[in-house]
Design an enzyme around this catalytic site. Structure first.
Site, PDB file in Angstrom:
ATOM      1  N   GLY A 113      32.292  14.786  68.737  1.00 55.84           N
ATOM      2  CA  GLY A 113      31.533  13.651  67.691  1.00 55.84           C
ATOM      3  C   GLY A 113      31.306  12.411  68.533  1.00 55.84           C
ATOM      4  CB  ALA A 114      31.404  11.787  72.133  1.00 60.48           C
ATOM      5  N   GLY A 132      29.379   6.419  66.184  1.00 61.68           N
ATOM      6  CA  GLY A 132      30.656   5.991  65.609  1.00 61.68           C
ATOM      7  C   GLY A 132      31.777   5.797  66.613  1.00 61.68           C
ATOM      8  N   GLY A 171      33.859   8.048  67.770  1.00 63.55           N
ATOM      9  CA  GLY A 171      33.924   8.888  69.012  1.00 63.55           C
ATOM     10  C   GLY A 171      33.059   8.398  70.138  1.00 63.55           C
ATOM     11  CB  SER A 177      40.834   9.538  57.034  1.00 62.38           C
ATOM     12  OG  SER A 177      40.172   8.311  56.112  1.00 62.38           O
ATOM     13  CE1 TYR A 191      35.639  12.211  56.088  1.00 60.96           C
ATOM     14  CE2 TYR A 191      36.928  10.542  54.852  1.00 60.96           C
ATOM     15  CZ  TYR A 191      36.472  10.934  56.176  1.00 60.96           C
ATOM     16  OH  TYR A 191      36.828  10.271  57.314  1.00 60.96           O
TER      17      TYR A 191
END
Length: 302
Positions: free
Chosen positions: A28-29, A32, A34, A145, A171
């Site tokens: 996920g780079a 955000g 990442g 999280s 989530y």
């Protein structure tokens, strides 16, 4: 009489030192946290592998980041892509950072029939780690999280096929599942006397694109309001990356949970933090891992 005051300096990316020669995967780079993580690691000299769904955007981000980078296709919502990923790597890696996370506006399923949020945030990274572990030299970092603290797992309905689905509820449950997996992953690695260590992190409230989950006018307007506030008071993406980078630079215990120093876990520098009682339950952790093993057909090769 002389009074001595101990002053603890704030953490900075300089603590990473020179990472030349280190190969690090960041999922996920493209956006955000990442992106912030990849950017700082490349700046420190690491070879950063951007494991991303959108390789065109990944190539653009790699060009912006500079340094030593490469882009490799990975869709965590598709087990076929996850299974193919290890064979796309040219060499082993030192660190795997499971950073990618998703919010979905409506309940949808992955191509494998998993509820999308838990499929992307937990089952995909779980399978990736199991498949990739023989090629990881030193560390696995899972970006979780503090949303896990308000979540309740339903072990009889992990995909929420019969219970009520909400965006934030799904989530939070996916992040609680990740916390429990991290607990069991650490236990298994230590029991096997593996040289690999694992940690969990919470990036705080970050001014990123994670909350942009809809193009519907009302939700898009709400996103703009949240984003405006976040841009003023939240951590930026490199500050959000700091808890993950802290795990690389500091001699912290295996299994640690690293978050931010500010009130309510919203912003600040990286520090060791506490997790919810639910995230410390080894019996539940074993059940969550058994569920994930059955769903993905993978297990930890130790």
């Amino acid at each position: 009489m002389v009074t001595l005051t101990l002053v603890t300096p704030s953490w900075s990316p300089s603590r990473l030192g020179n990472l030349t020669g280190k190969r690090i995967i960041v999922t996920g780079a493209t956006n955000g946290v990442g992106l912030g993580t990849a950017r700082v690691l490349a700046r420190a000299g690491a070879h950063v592998i951007l494991a991303v769904r959108n390789t065109e955007l990944g190539a653009q981000r790699a060009g912006e980041i500079g340094g030593s980078t490469e882009v490799v296709k990975l869709d965590l919502a598709d087990l076929a892509s996850v299974r193919a990923f290890p064979d796309l790597l040219a060499d082993d890696v030192d660190i795997l950072i499971n950073n990618a996370g998703a919010l979905t506006e409506e309940r949808t399923d992955t191509v494998d029939g998993f509820e999308m949020t838990i499929g992307t945030n937990f089952l995909g990274p779980f399978a990736l780690t199991n498949l990739l572990l023989p090629r990881v030299r030193s560390q696995v970092i899972n970006v979780a999280s503090d949303a896990h603290k308000t979540a309740t797992l339903r072990l009889d309905d992990m995909h929420l096929r019969t219970h009520t689905w909400t965006m934030m509820g799904a989530y939070g449950r996916s992040k609680l599942a990740m916390m429990l997996w991290g607990l069991e992953l650490d236990r298994r690695l230590r029991a096997a006397q593996s040289p690999i260590v694992t940690q969990l992190t919470h990036p705080g409230w970050v001014a990123s694109n994670l909350s942009h989950v809809s193009d519907k006018p009302v939700l898009a307007a709400a996103h703009r309001v949240v984003q405006t506030i976040a841009n003023r008071v939240a951590n930026d993406i490199e500050q959000g990356a700091a808890p993950t980078l802290f795990c690389i630079s500091e001699p912290i215990p295996p299994g640690s949970y690293v978050g931010v120093s500010g009130k309510f876990g919203l912003r600040g520098g990286p520090v060791l933090i506490g997790r919810s009682p639910s995230a410390c339950d080894y019996d539940t952790a074993a059940k969550v891992v058994a569920f994930a093993e059955a769903e993905t057909g993978t297990s930890l090769p130790v």
